[in-house]
Scaffold this active site. Structure first.
Site, PDB file in Angstrom:
ATOM      1  N   GLY A  15       0.893  -1.434  -0.009  1.00  9.02           N
ATOM      2  CA  GLY A  15      -0.123  -0.080   0.072  1.00  9.02           C
ATOM      3  C   GLY A  15       0.795   1.354  -0.007  1.00  9.02           C
ATOM      4  N   ASP A  16       0.145   2.374  -0.321  1.00  7.66           N
ATOM      5  CA  ASP A  16       0.732   3.590  -0.246  1.00  7.66           C
ATOM      6  C   ASP A  16       1.882   3.911  -1.136  1.00  7.66           C
ATOM      7  OD1 ASP A  16      -0.963   4.218   1.939  1.00  7.66           O
ATOM      8  OD2 ASP A  16       0.440   3.826   3.179  1.00  7.66           O
ATOM      9  N   GLY A  18       1.773   5.242  -4.098  1.00  7.21           N
ATOM     10  CA  GLY A  18       1.595   6.496  -4.838  1.00  7.21           C
ATOM     11  C   GLY A  18       0.457   5.953  -6.127  1.00  7.21           C
ATOM     12  N   LYS A  19      -0.445   5.326  -5.753  1.00  9.53           N
ATOM     13  CA  LYS A  19      -1.606   4.852  -6.810  1.00  9.53           C
ATOM     14  C   LYS A  19      -2.454   6.053  -6.993  1.00  9.53           C
ATOM     15  CE  LYS A  19      -2.935   1.912  -3.695  1.00  9.53           C
ATOM     16  NZ  LYS A  19      -1.970   1.890  -2.509  1.00  9.53           N
ATOM     17  N   ALA A  42      -8.424   3.467   2.625  1.00 14.93           N
ATOM     18  CA  ALA A  42      -7.567   3.843   1.549  1.00 14.93           C
ATOM     19  C   ALA A  42      -7.248   5.214   1.908  1.00 14.93           C
ATOM     20  CB  ALA A  42      -8.102   3.756   0.179  1.00 14.93           C
ATOM     21  N   GLY A  43      -6.026   5.642   1.500  1.00 12.78           N
ATOM     22  CA  GLY A  43      -5.641   7.358   1.863  1.00 12.78           C
ATOM     23  C   GLY A  43      -4.613   7.693   0.364  1.00 12.78           C
ATOM     24  N   HIS A  44      -5.343   8.126  -0.628  1.00  9.27           N
ATOM     25  CA  HIS A  44      -4.785   8.343  -1.759  1.00  9.27           C
ATOM     26  C   HIS A  44      -4.500   9.965  -2.218  1.00  9.27           C
ATOM     27  CE1 HIS A  44      -6.361   4.332  -3.556  1.00  9.27           C
ATOM     28  NE2 HIS A  44      -5.798   4.182  -2.513  1.00  9.27           N
ATOM     29  N   ARG A 146     -23.586 -12.962   4.289  1.00  5.10           N
ATOM     30  CA  ARG A 146     -24.875 -12.603   3.519  1.00  5.10           C
ATOM     31  C   ARG A 146     -25.885 -12.047   4.577  1.00  5.10           C
ATOM     32  NH1 ARG A 146     -25.530 -18.657   1.490  1.00  5.10           N
ATOM     33  NH2 ARG A 146     -24.544 -18.889   3.797  1.00  5.10           N
ATOM     34  N   GLN A 227      -5.138  -0.142  -1.239  1.00  2.00           N
ATOM     35  CA  GLN A 227      -4.080  -1.012  -0.605  1.00  2.00           C
ATOM     36  C   GLN A 227      -3.141  -1.517  -1.476  1.00  2.00           C
ATOM     37  OE1 GLN A 227      -7.986  -1.775   0.101  1.00  2.00           O
ATOM     38  NE2 GLN A 227      -7.445   0.075   1.345  1.00  2.00           N
ATOM     39  N   ARG A 306      -0.081   7.097  10.997  1.00  2.00           N
ATOM     40  CA  ARG A 306       1.032   6.232  11.824  1.00  2.00           C
ATOM     41  C   ARG A 306       2.235   6.364  11.000  1.00  2.00           C
ATOM     42  NH1 ARG A 306      -1.845   0.562  11.847  1.00  2.00           N
ATOM     43  NH2 ARG A 306      -2.871   1.333  10.025  1.00  2.00           N
ATOM     44  N   LEU A 335      11.523   7.773  -6.559  1.00  2.00           N
ATOM     45  CA  LEU A 335      12.982   7.457  -6.804  1.00  2.00           C
ATOM     46  C   LEU A 335      13.742   8.651  -6.181  1.00  2.00           C
ATOM     47  CD1 LEU A 335      14.911   5.799  -8.728  1.00  2.00           C
ATOM     48  CD2 LEU A 335      14.687   7.631 -10.389  1.00  2.00           C
ATOM     49  N   ASP A 336      13.185   9.555  -6.046  1.00  2.00           N
ATOM     50  CA  ASP A 336      13.859  10.897  -5.515  1.00  2.00           C
ATOM     51  C   ASP A 336      14.269  10.509  -4.156  1.00  2.00           C
ATOM     52  OD1 ASP A 336      10.842  11.138  -5.567  1.00  2.00           O
ATOM     53  OD2 ASP A 336      11.286  12.754  -4.238  1.00  2.00           O
ATOM     54  N   THR A 417       9.221  10.931  -9.528  1.00  2.00           N
ATOM     55  CA  THR A 417      10.441  11.760  -8.919  1.00  2.00           C
ATOM     56  C   THR A 417       9.838  12.811  -8.019  1.00  2.00           C
ATOM     57  OG1 THR A 417      10.407  13.428 -10.782  1.00  2.00           O
ATOM     58  CG2 THR A 417      11.937  11.188 -10.858  1.00  2.00           C
TER      59      THR A 417
HETATM   60  P1  GDP Z   1      -1.408   5.730  -2.329  1.00  2.00           P
HETATM   61  O1  GDP Z   1      -2.127   5.262  -1.163  1.00  2.00           O
HETATM   62  O2  GDP Z   1      -0.843   4.410  -3.257  1.00  2.00           O
HETATM   63  O3  GDP Z   1      -2.118   6.548  -3.305  1.00  2.00           O
HETATM   64  O4  GDP Z   1      -0.283   6.600  -1.862  1.00  2.00           O
HETATM   65  P2  GDP Z   1      -0.220   7.568  -0.388  1.00  2.00           P
HETATM   66  O5  GDP Z   1      -0.779   8.967  -0.906  1.00  2.00           O
HETATM   67  O6  GDP Z   1      -0.880   6.935   0.680  1.00  2.00           O
HETATM   68  O7  GDP Z   1       1.345   8.016  -0.398  1.00  2.00           O
HETATM   69  C1  GDP Z   1       2.158   8.110  -1.144  1.00  2.00           C
HETATM   70  C2  GDP Z   1       3.124   9.378  -0.822  1.00  2.00           C
HETATM   71  O8  GDP Z   1       3.899   9.668  -1.469  1.00  2.00           O
HETATM   72  C3  GDP Z   1       1.792  10.704  -1.020  1.00  2.00           C
HETATM   73  O9  GDP Z   1       2.149  11.557   0.191  1.00  2.00           O
HETATM   74  C4  GDP Z   1       2.402  11.394  -2.196  1.00  2.00           C
HETATM   75  O10 GDP Z   1       2.338  12.735  -2.120  1.00  2.00           O
HETATM   76  C5  GDP Z   1       3.886  11.010  -2.131  1.00  2.00           C
HETATM   77  N1  GDP Z   1       4.361  10.717  -3.407  1.00  2.00           N
HETATM   78  C6  GDP Z   1       4.078   9.819  -4.600  1.00  2.00           C
HETATM   79  N2  GDP Z   1       5.064  10.032  -5.492  1.00  2.00           N
HETATM   80  C7  GDP Z   1       5.871  10.560  -5.028  1.00  2.00           C
HETATM   81  C8  GDP Z   1       7.179  10.691  -5.628  1.00  2.00           C
HETATM   82  O11 GDP Z   1       7.706  10.350  -6.717  1.00  2.00           O
HETATM   83  N3  GDP Z   1       8.281  11.213  -4.891  1.00  2.00           N
HETATM   84  C9  GDP Z   1       7.868  11.756  -3.451  1.00  2.00           C
HETATM   85  N4  GDP Z   1       8.783  12.408  -2.704  1.00  2.00           N
HETATM   86  N5  GDP Z   1       6.570  11.365  -3.043  1.00  2.00           N
HETATM   87  C10 GDP Z   1       5.618  11.012  -3.798  1.00  2.00           C
HETATM   88  P1  IMO Z   2      -3.788   2.802   0.218  1.00  2.00           P
HETATM   89  O1  IMO Z   2      -5.118   2.470  -0.443  1.00  2.00           O
HETATM   90  C1  IMO Z   2      -1.456   0.955   3.521  1.00  2.00           C
HETATM   91  C2  IMO Z   2      -3.345  -1.989   5.995  1.00  2.00           C
HETATM   92  C3  IMO Z   2      -3.623  -1.535   7.608  1.00  2.00           C
HETATM   93  C4  IMO Z   2      -3.399  -3.128   8.175  1.00  2.00           C
HETATM   94  C5  IMO Z   2      -4.043  -3.664   7.208  1.00  2.00           C
HETATM   95  C6  IMO Z   2      -5.386  -4.121   7.637  1.00  2.00           C
HETATM   96  O2  IMO Z   2      -3.744   3.971   1.042  1.00  2.00           O
HETATM   97  O3  IMO Z   2      -2.655   2.067   0.103  1.00  2.00           O
HETATM   98  P2  IMO Z   2      -7.743  -2.714   7.297  1.00  2.00           P
HETATM   99  O4  IMO Z   2      -8.184  -1.405   8.145  1.00  2.00           O
HETATM  100  O5  IMO Z   2      -7.936  -2.562   5.893  1.00  2.00           O
HETATM  101  O6  IMO Z   2      -8.401  -3.932   7.995  1.00  2.00           O
HETATM  102  O7  IMO Z   2      -6.247  -3.047   7.900  1.00  2.00           O
HETATM  103  O8  IMO Z   2      -4.193  -3.188   5.962  1.00  2.00           O
HETATM  104  N1  IMO Z   2      -4.005  -0.794   5.049  1.00  2.00           N
HETATM  105  C7  IMO Z   2      -3.246  -0.273   4.576  1.00  2.00           C
HETATM  106  N2  IMO Z   2      -1.705   0.058   4.532  1.00  2.00           N
HETATM  107  N3  IMO Z   2      -2.205   1.583   2.725  1.00  2.00           N
HETATM  108  C8  IMO Z   2      -3.735   1.403   2.593  1.00  2.00           C
HETATM  109  O9  IMO Z   2      -4.494   1.822   1.553  1.00  2.00           O
HETATM  110  C9  IMO Z   2      -4.013   0.341   3.504  1.00  2.00           C
HETATM  111  N4  IMO Z   2      -5.310  -0.016   3.703  1.00  2.00           N
HETATM  112  C10 IMO Z   2      -5.259  -0.915   4.786  1.00  2.00           C
HETATM  113  O10 IMO Z   2      -2.718  -0.761   7.994  1.00  2.00           O
HETATM  114  O11 IMO Z   2      -2.002  -3.488   8.330  1.00  2.00           O
HETATM  115 MG    MG Z   3      -2.411   5.343   0.898  1.00  2.00          MG
END
Ligand code: GDP
Ligand code: IMO
Ligand code: MG
Length: 431
Positions: A15-16, A18-19, A42-44, A146, A227, A306, A335-336, A417
């Site tokens: 997860g996280d 950079g989706k 999710a937090g995008h 169900r 995720q 967290r 990459l940066d 980057t």
């Molecule tokens: P997601 O859940 O996959 O959408 O990713 P998140 O938004 O939770 O976390 C990615 C974090 O990295 C965010 O704070 C973005 O703004 C940041 N981010 C994404 N791409 C890049 C990158 O290429 N370089 C840097 N330094 N930050 C990035």
């Molecule tokens: P995005 O879409 C990172 C993790 C939680 C925990 C496990 C189960 O932003 O990438 P849940 O609340 O889903 O039952 O938690 O999954 N988790 C994530 N980790 N990015 C996420 O979403 C996540 N969504 C859930 O931290 O380990």
């Molecule tokens: Mg996220």
């Protein structure tokens, strides 16, 4: 007639990756973005014109005017969280309602699901999963049992009331007798749900039908995973996973169109690895290098705030996710963040008992025994931040990317980057 491509975007790690940023970028050429699983766990993050927007349930196409945003049946929806997110965007002047379509098949996340999530985590103590405590697990459980509520019930208050009574009976029993927690009052939860009827019912739509129509268009549709694939309920590091299927295959189940409708699967991986919550993480660092990744990567969770655990790039894990998703393309983000290292180890295999593995095992119980085997590559010690052409990357950075591409065997089509839309290198003409 030209047919637009259906592209699935999935996180290739925990997860996280950079989706949000990548989906926002791809949306330039898309007619719609669709979520197919997960919920407001999710937090995008999108960074556009200096402004940061964090999306939880609303697809990452919303900042592009004229793009439709769809929430498929595989997604679980907390009505309060969704309406709050819509209001937040509207306050920033973004038109949402005319562009958002939600499947009536989405499971409803109730406040009692969130309380059950919390109580279960507390009861697990040291063995807690480290969930986001958004009620995601209990909601998917009820769906599989169900007895869950679906958004379509918002159109029928009478049926909603009787099904809510039944499910709250079950929740209250567990809360009271297993966890000594407070009961939920049916009237107040019912009133809360009714208060969202006017907001949400006009946006309920037939998602498979809409997707069928978009397909006959020269624009693309992006299926936005949430995720990451190592958090997949079946293919991740069970039981330290989320409760939905995060792999590309679920884009079909979670939106209602068949598997022959998909053209590409883009996996997104950070140039290193992070994980929030508990569970195995072979390349995790507990030293200064891990601290540097945390600081330069700004690795604080976008949902719960967290600290994310940090480690080096894990190729065996990526090989597994490439296989589980039939990944056709790879994007490498952040990459940066590696600009600061003299040398950069990458994990190219696991020592697991007497075996040497080059791909992470299917059996998740083997993960804690996997010891990473590293190869060390030279760092570049110069800034790649904001670079938007491959030729402008330092030689060592290009070698790093080539190495990843070569071992995983999936072409890298995008390198990120920086958090901003523009801080991206597009490789080839793949759309
Ligand atoms: P997601 O859940 O996959 O959408 O990713 P998140 O938004 O939770 O976390 C990615 C974090 O990295 C965010 O704070 C973005 O703004 C940041 N981010 C994404 N791409 C890049 C990158 O290429 N370089 C840097 N330094 N930050 C990035
Ligand atoms: P995005 O879409 C990172 C993790 C939680 C925990 C496990 C189960 O932003 O990438 P849940 O609340 O889903 O039952 O938690 O999954 N988790 C994530 N980790 N990015 C996420 O979403 C996540 N969504 C859930 O931290 O380990
Ligand atoms: Mg996220």
């Amino acid at each position: 007639m030209t047919v637009g491509k259906n592209i699935i975007v999935v996180g290739a790690q925990w997860g996280d990756e950079g989706k949000g940023k990548v989906v926002d970028m791809l949306t330039e050429d898309a007619i719609a973005v669709v979520r197919f699983q997960g919920g407001h766990n999710a937090g995008h993050t999108l960074v556009v014109s200096g402004k940061t927007v964090v999306l939880h349930l609303i697809p990452s196409g919303i900042l592009h005017k004229g793009v439709y945003c769809l929430i498929g049946n595989g997604t679980v929806v907390a009505p309060d969280a969704l309406v709050e997110e819509i209001h937040g965007l509207e306050q920033q002047g973004i038109e949402v309602r005319s562009r958002l379509a939600i499947s009536s098949g989405c499971a409803i996340v109730l406040p009692s699901h969130q309380m059950l999530d919390k109580m279960r985590e507390l009861a697990l103590g040291r063995n807690a999963i480290g969930t986001t405590v958004r009620g995601i697990g209990p909601t998917y459980e009820d769906k599989a049992a169900r007895r869950g509520l679906r958004l379509s019930l918002l159109r029928n208050p009478e049926a909603l009331r009787s099904q809510l009574e039944a499910i709250l009976d079950a929740h209250n029993f567990m809360l009271e007798h297993c966890y000594g927690a407070k009961r939920f009052d049916v009237d107040s939860v019912f009133d809360m749900l009714l208060s969202y009827v006017e907001d949400l019912t006009p946006m309920l739509a037939d998602i498979p039908n809409l997707l069928g129509r978009y397909r006959q268009n020269e624009k693309h549709v992006v299926f936005e995973g949430a995720q990451g694939c190592l958090l997949d309920l079946d293919h991740g590091t069970y039981p330290y996973v989320t409760s939905s299927n995060t792999v590309a295959g679920y884009a079909s189940v979670g939106t209602g169109i068949g598997p022959r409708e998909f053209d590409e699967v883009l996996g997104i991986a950070k140039a290193y690895t992070t994980r929030v919550g508990a569970g195995p993480f072979p390349t995790e660092l507990h030293d200064d290098a891990g601290d540097l990744l945390f600081r330069h990567g700004g690795e604080l969770g976008a949902v719960t705030g967290r600290r994310r655990r940090c480690g080096w790039l894990d190729i065996p894990a990526l090989k597994k996710t490439a296989r589980n998703n039939s990944m056709s393309m790879l994007a490498i983000t952040k990459l940066d963040v590696l600009d600061h290292f003299d040398t950069i180890p990458i994990c190219i295999g696991y020592r697991c008992g007497d075996d040497l593995l080059d791909e992470a095992p299917e059996d998740s119980l083997l993960w804690p025994e996997c010891e990473p085997v590293y190869e060390t590559l030279p760092g570049w010690k110069s800034s790649t931040r904001g670079v938007d052409r491959i030729e402008s990357l330092p030689y060592a950075a290009r070698c790093y990317l080539e190495k990843i591409e070569e071992i995983i065997g999936v072409p890298i089509v995008l390198v990120s980057t920086g958090p901003e839309r523009e801080a991206s290198i597009l490789l080839g003409n793949w759309l």
